[in-house]
Scaffold this motif. Structure first.
Motif, mmCIF file in Angstrom:
data_model
loop_
_atom_site.group_PDB
_atom_site.id
_atom_site.type_symbol
_atom_site.label_atom_id
_atom_site.label_comp_id
_atom_site.label_asym_id
_atom_site.label_seq_id
_atom_site.Cartn_x
_atom_site.Cartn_y
_atom_site.Cartn_z
ATOM 1 N N GLU A 2 0.814 -1.221 0.000
ATOM 2 C CA GLU A 2 0.000 0.000 0.000
ATOM 3 C C GLU A 2 0.846 1.269 0.000
ATOM 4 N N ASN A 3 1.957 1.273 0.717
ATOM 5 C CA ASN A 3 2.817 2.459 0.769
ATOM 6 C C ASN A 3 3.405 2.729 -0.619
ATOM 7 N N ARG A 4 3.139 3.915 -1.166
ATOM 8 C CA ARG A 4 3.531 4.211 -2.543
ATOM 9 C C ARG A 4 5.045 4.211 -2.740
ATOM 10 N N LEU A 5 5.777 4.797 -1.821
ATOM 11 C CA LEU A 5 7.234 4.836 -1.936
ATOM 12 C C LEU A 5 7.810 3.430 -1.886
ATOM 13 N N GLU A 6 7.338 2.642 -0.949
ATOM 14 C CA GLU A 6 7.806 1.260 -0.823
ATOM 15 C C GLU A 6 7.436 0.442 -2.062
ATOM 16 N N LYS A 7 6.244 0.679 -2.605
ATOM 17 C CA LYS A 7 5.784 -0.048 -3.792
ATOM 18 C C LYS A 7 6.695 0.229 -4.985
ATOM 19 N N VAL A 8 6.941 1.511 -5.267
ATOM 20 C CA VAL A 8 7.773 1.878 -6.419
ATOM 21 C C VAL A 8 9.205 1.372 -6.243
ATOM 22 N N PHE A 9 9.729 1.519 -5.049
ATOM 23 C CA PHE A 9 11.081 1.030 -4.769
ATOM 24 C C PHE A 9 11.194 -0.458 -5.086
ATOM 25 N N ASN A 10 10.218 -1.225 -4.627
ATOM 26 C CA ASN A 10 10.258 -2.674 -4.849
ATOM 27 C C ASN A 10 9.971 -3.057 -6.299
ATOM 28 N N MET A 11 9.280 -2.209 -7.041
ATOM 29 C CA MET A 11 9.078 -2.458 -8.467
ATOM 30 C C MET A 11 10.417 -2.525 -9.200
ATOM 31 N N TYR A 12 11.377 -1.759 -8.732
ATOM 32 C CA TYR A 12 12.678 -1.708 -9.393
ATOM 33 C C TYR A 12 13.618 -2.821 -8.942
ATOM 34 N N LEU A 13 13.327 -3.448 -7.815
ATOM 35 C CA LEU A 13 14.222 -4.484 -7.296
ATOM 36 C C LEU A 13 13.973 -5.815 -7.990
ATOM 37 N N GLY A 14 15.055 -6.523 -8.327
ATOM 38 C CA GLY A 14 14.903 -7.849 -8.910
ATOM 39 C C GLY A 14 15.803 -8.054 -10.115
ATOM 40 N N LEU A 15 15.579 -9.159 -10.800
ATOM 41 C CA LEU A 15 16.264 -9.489 -12.052
ATOM 42 C C LEU A 15 15.237 -9.357 -13.173
ATOM 43 N N PHE A 16 15.574 -8.564 -14.197
ATOM 44 C CA PHE A 16 14.675 -8.307 -15.312
ATOM 45 C C PHE A 16 15.382 -8.617 -16.630
ATOM 46 N N SER A 17 14.630 -9.139 -17.592
ATOM 47 C CA SER A 17 15.203 -9.498 -18.890
ATOM 48 C C SER A 17 14.266 -9.096 -20.024
ATOM 49 N N ASN A 18 14.844 -8.649 -21.145
ATOM 50 C CA ASN A 18 14.052 -8.380 -22.344
ATOM 51 C C ASN A 18 14.255 -9.488 -23.381
ATOM 52 N N ARG A 19 14.592 -10.688 -22.911
ATOM 53 C CA ARG A 19 14.893 -11.824 -23.789
ATOM 54 C C ARG A 19 13.747 -12.105 -24.769
ATOM 55 N N VAL A 20 12.512 -12.056 -24.291
ATOM 56 C CA VAL A 20 11.363 -12.338 -25.153
ATOM 57 C C VAL A 20 11.301 -11.323 -26.293
ATOM 58 N N GLN A 21 11.477 -10.049 -25.974
ATOM 59 C CA GLN A 21 11.468 -9.010 -26.998
ATOM 60 C C GLN A 21 12.607 -9.201 -27.993
ATOM 61 N N ALA A 22 13.793 -9.517 -27.499
ATOM 62 C CA ALA A 22 14.981 -9.630 -28.352
ATOM 63 C C ALA A 22 14.825 -10.703 -29.427
ATOM 64 N N ARG A 23 14.057 -11.733 -29.136
ATOM 65 C CA ARG A 23 13.872 -12.826 -30.098
ATOM 66 C C ARG A 23 13.156 -12.378 -31.364
ATOM 67 N N SER A 24 12.349 -11.349 -31.250
ATOM 68 C CA SER A 24 11.558 -10.920 -32.401
ATOM 69 C C SER A 24 12.038 -9.612 -33.017
ATOM 70 N N GLU A 25 13.100 -9.032 -32.459
ATOM 71 C CA GLU A 25 13.620 -7.758 -32.964
ATOM 72 C C GLU A 25 14.876 -7.978 -33.802
ATOM 73 N N GLN A 26 15.003 -7.210 -34.880
ATOM 74 C CA GLN A 26 16.178 -7.301 -35.748
ATOM 75 C C GLN A 26 17.264 -6.311 -35.348
ATOM 76 N N SER A 27 16.860 -5.200 -34.770
ATOM 77 C CA SER A 27 17.822 -4.151 -34.426
ATOM 78 C C SER A 27 18.698 -4.565 -33.249
ATOM 79 N N PRO A 28 20.019 -4.306 -33.352
ATOM 80 C CA PRO A 28 20.914 -4.615 -32.227
ATOM 81 C C PRO A 28 20.615 -3.792 -30.977
ATOM 82 N N LEU A 29 19.860 -2.701 -31.129
ATOM 83 C CA LEU A 29 19.488 -1.900 -29.962
ATOM 84 C C LEU A 29 18.688 -2.724 -28.964
ATOM 85 N N TYR A 30 17.941 -3.710 -29.497
ATOM 86 C CA TYR A 30 17.038 -4.486 -28.647
ATOM 87 C C TYR A 30 17.563 -5.897 -28.387
#
Length: 237
Positions: free
Chosen positions: A44-72
């Protein structure tokens, strides 16, 4: 004979499970102090919520499979909380890397989350001194334990604002932030949308005169990865 064979298989299974458990309990899970998407939704605490949204391991692997540009190409974000002894303050250590290259980080920073006013949160983004010394600190139980906030380096424009779109959806907006990411990329302008399970970044990369070199117009779509037995878990932490 069948009874003996069944007993033998059972004993082998017990031994193997015991060996796995013995090994795993000596490993430190660098995501241990992060939350799942469901836990974040229920915060419920907004500051705590946003902070925890950023914590963790994140990957764009799914997106990269369908993109041709090296940017992605396949990339990852790893963010862990730091300095718990600072009480009610919210600090994290964030690393950006190409997939499977955890020892060759594209960037590493410390972010401080604060409440600016009733509707807005503020993120102050700091550079690290002697960056090479801390490349693998995100694996440790106490990342950046040898640093204090006074050791961090604040550069021009490195503050971003976070506003709420919906209960579990927020927008981050930044100004050109001084970052020497390459010989030509000298500033980065952060723009993005965050939810409990994803971070989408539309960042702009700028030269020394703050002229745009390129932008992630389609957005880098980072998806939260499971915190149980995460990638890169090893015995070094």
């Amino acid at each position: 004979m069948k009874v003996y064979f069944s007993f033998f298989l059972t004993m082998v299974s017990v031994i193997l499970i015991g060996m796995v458990y013995s090994c795993n309990k000596e490993q430190y899970n660098y995501l241990d102090k992060t939350k799942t998407g469901k836990e974040i939704q229920e915060t419920e605490n907004r500051l705590e919520k946003v902070f925890n949204m950023y914590l963790g391991l994140f990957s764009n692997r799914v997106q990269a499979r369908s993109e041709q540009s090296p940017l992605y190409r396949s990339q990852e974000l790893i963010s862990v909380p730091i300095w718990p002894k600072r009480g009610d303050e919210y600090w994290l250590y964030v690393c950006w890397l190409q997939e499977n290259l955890p020892d060759d980080l594209l960037s590493q920073e410390v972010w401080h989350f604060k409440k600016k006013d009733r509707e807005t949160l503020e993120i102050i983004m700091y550079d690290l001194p002697n960056k090479d010394k801390y490349v693998n600190d995100w694996k440790k139980k106490e990342p950046l334990a040898g640093l204090t906030s006074e050791d961090l380096i604040y550069n021009e424009g490195c503050t971003a604002l976070v506003t709420r779109d919906e209960q579990n959806k927020f927008t981050i907006t930044g100004t050109p932030c001084r970052r020497d990411l390459s010989d030509i990329i000298k500033f980065i302008e952060i723009h993005g949308v965050i939810t409990p399970d994803s971070i989408i970044l539309y960042n702009k990369m700028l030269d020394g005169n703050k002229k745009a070199l390129f932008a992630y117009k389609k957005g880098l779509h980072f998806e939260r990865q499971p915190k149980i037995f995460p990638k890169y878990l090893d015995m070094d932490g």
